[in-house]
Design a protein around this motif. Structure first.
Motif, PDB file in Angstrom:
ATOM      1  N   ASP A  24       0.810  -1.223   0.000  1.00  0.00           N
ATOM      2  CA  ASP A  24       0.000   0.000   0.000  1.00  0.00           C
ATOM      3  C   ASP A  24       0.844   1.275   0.000  1.00  0.00           C
ATOM      4  O   ASP A  24       0.302   2.376  -0.112  1.00  0.00           O
ATOM      5  N   THR A  25       2.150   1.120   0.140  1.00  0.00           N
ATOM      6  CA  THR A  25       3.026   2.294   0.148  1.00  0.00           C
ATOM      7  C   THR A  25       3.018   2.964  -1.222  1.00  0.00           C
ATOM      8  O   THR A  25       3.135   2.296  -2.250  1.00  0.00           O
ATOM      9  N   LYS A  26       2.867   4.274  -1.243  1.00  0.00           N
ATOM     10  CA  LYS A  26       2.794   5.021  -2.498  1.00  0.00           C
ATOM     11  C   LYS A  26       4.181   5.466  -2.945  1.00  0.00           C
ATOM     12  O   LYS A  26       5.100   5.598  -2.138  1.00  0.00           O
ATOM     13  N   GLN A  27       4.292   5.720  -4.246  1.00  0.00           N
ATOM     14  CA  GLN A  27       5.584   6.087  -4.809  1.00  0.00           C
ATOM     15  C   GLN A  27       6.102   7.408  -4.244  1.00  0.00           C
ATOM     16  O   GLN A  27       7.307   7.611  -4.131  1.00  0.00           O
ATOM     17  N   ASP A  28       5.165   8.301  -3.865  1.00  0.00           N
ATOM     18  CA  ASP A  28       5.614   9.587  -3.326  1.00  0.00           C
ATOM     19  C   ASP A  28       5.856   9.551  -1.822  1.00  0.00           C
ATOM     20  O   ASP A  28       6.215  10.567  -1.220  1.00  0.00           O
ATOM     21  N   HIS A  29       5.668   8.371  -1.198  1.00  0.00           N
ATOM     22  CA  HIS A  29       6.076   8.229   0.193  1.00  0.00           C
ATOM     23  C   HIS A  29       7.598   8.287   0.251  1.00  0.00           C
ATOM     24  O   HIS A  29       8.293   7.866  -0.683  1.00  0.00           O
ATOM     25  N   THR A  30       8.114   8.767   1.363  1.00  0.00           N
ATOM     26  CA  THR A  30       9.555   8.985   1.453  1.00  0.00           C
ATOM     27  C   THR A  30      10.181   8.112   2.529  1.00  0.00           C
ATOM     28  O   THR A  30       9.581   7.832   3.565  1.00  0.00           O
ATOM     29  N   VAL A  31      11.408   7.660   2.284  1.00  0.00           N
ATOM     30  CA  VAL A  31      12.172   6.905   3.274  1.00  0.00           C
ATOM     31  C   VAL A  31      13.555   7.541   3.378  1.00  0.00           C
ATOM     32  O   VAL A  31      14.150   7.943   2.373  1.00  0.00           O
ATOM     33  N   TYR A  32      14.061   7.604   4.604  1.00  0.00           N
ATOM     34  CA  TYR A  32      15.286   8.357   4.892  1.00  0.00           C
ATOM     35  C   TYR A  32      16.215   7.523   5.762  1.00  0.00           C
ATOM     36  O   TYR A  32      15.775   6.859   6.700  1.00  0.00           O
ATOM     37  N   ALA A  65      13.282  -0.351  -0.191  1.00  0.00           N
ATOM     38  CA  ALA A  65      12.657  -0.101  -1.493  1.00  0.00           C
ATOM     39  C   ALA A  65      12.083  -1.378  -2.090  1.00  0.00           C
ATOM     40  O   ALA A  65      11.046  -1.348  -2.766  1.00  0.00           O
ATOM     41  N   ASP A  66      12.732  -2.510  -1.822  1.00  0.00           N
ATOM     42  CA  ASP A  66      12.228  -3.796  -2.328  1.00  0.00           C
ATOM     43  C   ASP A  66      10.853  -4.128  -1.769  1.00  0.00           C
ATOM     44  O   ASP A  66      10.094  -4.887  -2.371  1.00  0.00           O
ATOM     45  N   GLU A  67      10.526  -3.593  -0.578  1.00  0.00           N
ATOM     46  CA  GLU A  67       9.243  -3.888   0.054  1.00  0.00           C
ATOM     47  C   GLU A  67       8.106  -3.031  -0.496  1.00  0.00           C
ATOM     48  O   GLU A  67       6.950  -3.236  -0.136  1.00  0.00           O
ATOM     49  N   ALA A  68       8.435  -2.047  -1.335  1.00  0.00           N
ATOM     50  CA  ALA A  68       7.421  -1.146  -1.893  1.00  0.00           C
ATOM     51  C   ALA A  68       7.280  -1.417  -3.390  1.00  0.00           C
ATOM     52  O   ALA A  68       8.004  -0.837  -4.203  1.00  0.00           O
ATOM     53  N   PRO A  69       6.356  -2.293  -3.790  1.00  0.00           N
ATOM     54  CA  PRO A  69       6.250  -2.677  -5.202  1.00  0.00           C
ATOM     55  C   PRO A  69       5.918  -1.513  -6.131  1.00  0.00           C
ATOM     56  O   PRO A  69       6.253  -1.542  -7.313  1.00  0.00           O
ATOM     57  N   ARG A  70       5.277  -0.474  -5.599  1.00  0.00           N
ATOM     58  CA  ARG A  70       4.937   0.684  -6.449  1.00  0.00           C
ATOM     59  C   ARG A  70       6.028   1.740  -6.434  1.00  0.00           C
ATOM     60  O   ARG A  70       5.900   2.787  -7.059  1.00  0.00           O
TER      61      ARG A  70
END
Length: 810
Positions: free
Chosen positions: A179-187, A201-206
């Motif tokens: 459910d994570t969106k492409q515009d979500h951010t990780v730091y 990033a591998d856990e976010a298919p989108r």
């Protein structure tokens, strides 16, 4: 023919390592990973016109290959890399390694040969079809090299890499998913080589937007390359000290992110050196000057949005140290920011051997939080060389338990704030205060030692076995007195009694049926493997389903069953699927010539050898090992070959026994011995001499018998060799005759299904053995009472006294 991944990576590492010379692995990695980068972007540019990396004329890997043997290869490699860097604004990123450094690479011919061989190693790789999805050739090769570099670099220089297993846990517990969106951010404020960010990033298919900062210049460059190699060229990776000079700002405030992950350096003493602006990070207290753990944790907390979540690796000291850290910890708990804590095994990380924990922060609904969820996962690991390593089952269990907040005795617990706030704990979060992970104490029963019998409470402790095998308890034990029982059978018959039990047989059969049904449900997907198959997704589906099927099974630990599948996947099945994806069933099953590279010392151990001596042809059979073909098609021939081998071994034993009997001093074979050993050539010459001299008839007879035995052994060994050669040749021919259906039967059923079923069966055997060992231990412990032992002692004392009298001593 495609090489198996494991062979490819093994060859790659061994080749690179042999060429390293006296250079430290932490330096050598810069050369290897730079070449890997140039090779990858060059291959991608050939097939992808929209590649984000431009490969200019004179800046490709093909230009490097053309330099093999060139006297100026070092300087020219630098110029090729400089062209590529300039075309893509990657100066000081991909040009960190100096390929013309004589101190590291040697002078003249030495440098020329070393670099020529190094370029040749990478020329064998082909990344044109690489999908950069985490299960591609590049991703796995990079992971393999990084692990080896970190291992070789030692304590002081291994910080650039967070073990992939730990990275996967952080990625899965921080809340990123489908459910994570492409515009979500990780730091990641201390991103090292970027491996942790990439696992997230591998856990976010989108997709997800990546930000990172790294202090060390060489490691920062490594991270920039890593992002490009894995299809994240738009990731923002900044350089600098996160605490004193944070690069991600919104005006005068820290920029905030949806997610954060980090493996900061442990307990940095100089964290505040040069600190001028704390950006409001230390509102709950200033961390101690000599320890920066909470400086990083508070920086991450401040960098989260109001619903932000983070997972941070820290030393256990952050959970219990006092003074300023205790004040900060109390405020974090009271505000509900700490969602959970996961205790990890010691010696997992390359920069330190101390145990660490994962602190999970979550600002969303923090005020409604009523406790901290804790996991003690310190005992789940395997040894891997000098380090410990989390197994697949350990990762899956930690993630399952945390995400579902499942409480398991001696493993996990939701600890309410009231308990943490209790004066006896006073916000000390040390995990052993709340979870006792130690095994139950094995108590010695004094009454049983005095009066005999096995304590019934020890038998009750084996309740899961009696639940699974209801009648077995009454078969094994009989009443003694209230609270105590005796073995109803001889202690030596315990194991066989359990194995003969109908309930045990039914249990073992039920386990086999579960595995059979699981495999059949996935057989079609395995049969229809193609170049579009995603191995990581495939094994996730297989593993999760197997785990779910065994969660309700009695006795067996579902995660142990899961580990059997994953162990086989990593050792064999993943390689097989890689071959099938690239070559298809028929081509993947074809024998290939074994690698015989004497210069690099990478010769493979062949599976089949046809012919002998210099004319022998050596083959590797990666997908369908020869023993599978033999077992399926040549069972009778193998039986005959085994019988001949047994005969040859028996003949050899007969010779050994004959020599042992007659090779003594003055024996029939004494004249044929040299340095205590019978020599065949001496026996032949001595027999001729003895006959000519008409020596002792017994000696002649003995020598003749020995030579007869040698002749029988020679014939038997030749028969074995001929039979094996014929069987090997028949196997090779049969391999060439197999059609796709034949190959699928051999691989799917005889190899994969049979191997996984055998692995799960070993778990049944292990738990059975554990029961046998425990019952025998209890039986032997209380077999004799103290009175009986005293009586034996008195009897022995009387015997000793009698012997002393007989010897004239009183």
């Amino acid at each position: 023919m495609t090489l198996r991944k494991s062979d490819l990576y093994g060859s790659l590492w061994k080749s690179c390592d042999e060429l390293r010379g006296g250079m430290d692995a932490s330096q050598y990695k810069d050369y290897i990973l730079t070449l890997l980068f140039v090779k990858y972007v060059s291959d991608k540019a050939k097939t992808d016109r929209n590649s984000l990396i431009e490969v200019p004329v004179g800046g490709s890997f093909d230009d490097m290959v053309a330099l093999k043997g060139d006297k100026e290869i070092g300087d020219k490699l630098n110029k090729i890399i400089a062209r590529l860097a300039e075309a893509n604004d990657l100066q000081r990123v991909i040009d960190q390694a100096d390929f013309n450094d004589e101190e590291k690479l040697g002078r003249g011919k030495e440098m020329q040969d070393r670099l020529s061989k190094l370029v040749a190693i990478f020329a064998d790789l082909d990344f044109r079809g690489s999908r950069a999805e985490g299960d591609d050739l590049l991703g796995d090769a990079y992971e393999y090299l990084m692990r080896h570099f970190a291992t070789e670099s030692g304590k002081s220089k291994g910080q650039f890499y967070t073990p992939a297993e730990v990275s996967r846990i952080l990625a899965k517990v921080v809340g990123i998913g489908p459910d994570t969106k492409q515009d979500h951010t990780v730091y990641d404020p201390t991103c090292g080589s970027g491996s942790l960010l990439l696992k997230v990033a591998d856990e976010a298919p989108r997709g997800i937007t990546i930000y990172g900062q790294e202090k060390d210049n060489a490691t920062w460059a490594l991270s920039k390359m890593n992002m490009i190699l894995h299809g994240n060229a738009d990731a923002e990776i900044e350089k600098g000290d996160t605490i004193t000079s944070p690069e991600f700002l919104d005006g005068s405030q820290l920029r905030t992110f949806d997610f954060a992950v980090a493996n900061p350096p442990f307990s940095v003493k100089s964290w505040s050196s040069g600190l001028e602006n704390d950006y409001g990070r230390f509102e709950f207290g200033r961390p101690p000057e000599k320890n920066g753990d909470y400086a990083f944790l508070l920086h991450i907390l401040k960098s989260l949005k109001s619903t932000g979540k983070a997972a941070v690796i820290l030393p256990h000291g952050v959970l219990f140290r006092g003074n300023a850290e205790a004040t900060i910890r109390k405020e974090l708990v009271r505000r509900g920011y700490i969602k959970g804590i996961i205790g990890l095994p010691s010696n997992l990380f390359y920069g330190t051997g101390i145990p660490a924990c994962i602190v999970i922060l979550d600002k969303e609904n923090a005020q409604a939080r009523s406790g901290v969820f804790m996991i003690d996962a310190s005992k789940g690991f395997m040894k891997d060389g000098p380090k410990n390593r989390l197994r697949s089952q350990d990762i899956h269990k930690i993630v399952d338990v945390f995400n579902k907040q499942t409480e398991i005795a001696r493993y996990s617990s939701m600890v309410p704030f009231a308990e943490i706030d209790d004066p006896k704990n006073d916000y000390n979060l040390n995990i052993p205060r709340y979870i006792d992970s130690s095994a139950p104490e094995d108590i010695q029963d004094l009454h049983a030692h005095l009066e005999g019998g096995i304590p019934e409470r020890d038998i009750d402790a084996l309740a899961p076995y009696w639940d699974a095998f209801p009648s077995l308890r009454s078969t094994l034990f009989k009443p003694n007195r209230p609270g105590y029982v005796d073995l109803a059978i001889d202690i030596t018959r315990v194991q066989q009694t359990i194995l003969d039990s109908e309930e045990f047989k039914s249990f073992a059969e039920a386990v086999r049926h579960k595995v059979d049904n699981w495999f059949m449900d996935h057989r079609l997907a395995l049969k229809n493997l193609s170049s579009d198959t995603k191995p990581n997704a495939l094994i996730a589906t297989l593993g999760d389903d197997l785990l779910e099927r065994f969660k309700a099974a009695p006795l067996l630990d579902a995660y142990d069953v899961y580990e059997q599948l994953m162990t086989y996947w990593h050792s064999t099945m993943h390689d097989d699927i890689f071959l099938l994806m690239n070559d298809g069933w028929v081509n993947a099953a074809k024998p290939r010539k074994a690698i015989e590279d004497k210069d690099r010392k990478l010769a493979e151990v062949p599976d089949l050898v046809i012919g002998s001596g210099k004319s022998a042809t050596k083959y590797k059979m990666d997908l369908v090992p020869p023993e599978l073909i033999v077992a399926h098609y040549f069972g009778d021939e193998q039986t005959r070959a085994d019988a001949l081998k047994a005969t040859a071994e028996e003949t050899s034993r007969a010779i050994e026994e004959y020599i042992e009997e007659h090779g003594v001093e003055d024996g029939q074979l004494s004249e044929a011995m040299d340095d205590g050993k019978v020599i065949k050539s001496l026996a032949i010459s001595r027999l001729k001499e003895a006959k000519r001299e008409r020596s002792d008839p017994d000696e002649v007879k003995g020598l003749e018998r020995l030579l007869e035995l040698y002749a029988e052994e020679s014939w038997a060994k030749k028969a074995v060799k001929d039979a094996q050669s014929a069987l090997d040749l028949a196997t090779l021919r049969k391999c060439g005759e197999l059609n796709e259906a034949d190959i699928q039967q051999l691989v799917l059923e005889d190899k994969w299904h049979a191997s996984i079923a055998a692995g799960v069966g070993s778990e049944v055997n292990a738990l059975t053995l554990a029961l046998v060992v425990r019952i025998q231990e209890l039986g032997e412990r209380y077999a004799e009472t103290v009175d009986e032992l005293d009586e034996q002692l008195r009897s022995l004392e009387i015997k000793v006294a009698a012997h002393l009298v007989d010897m004239g001593l009183e």
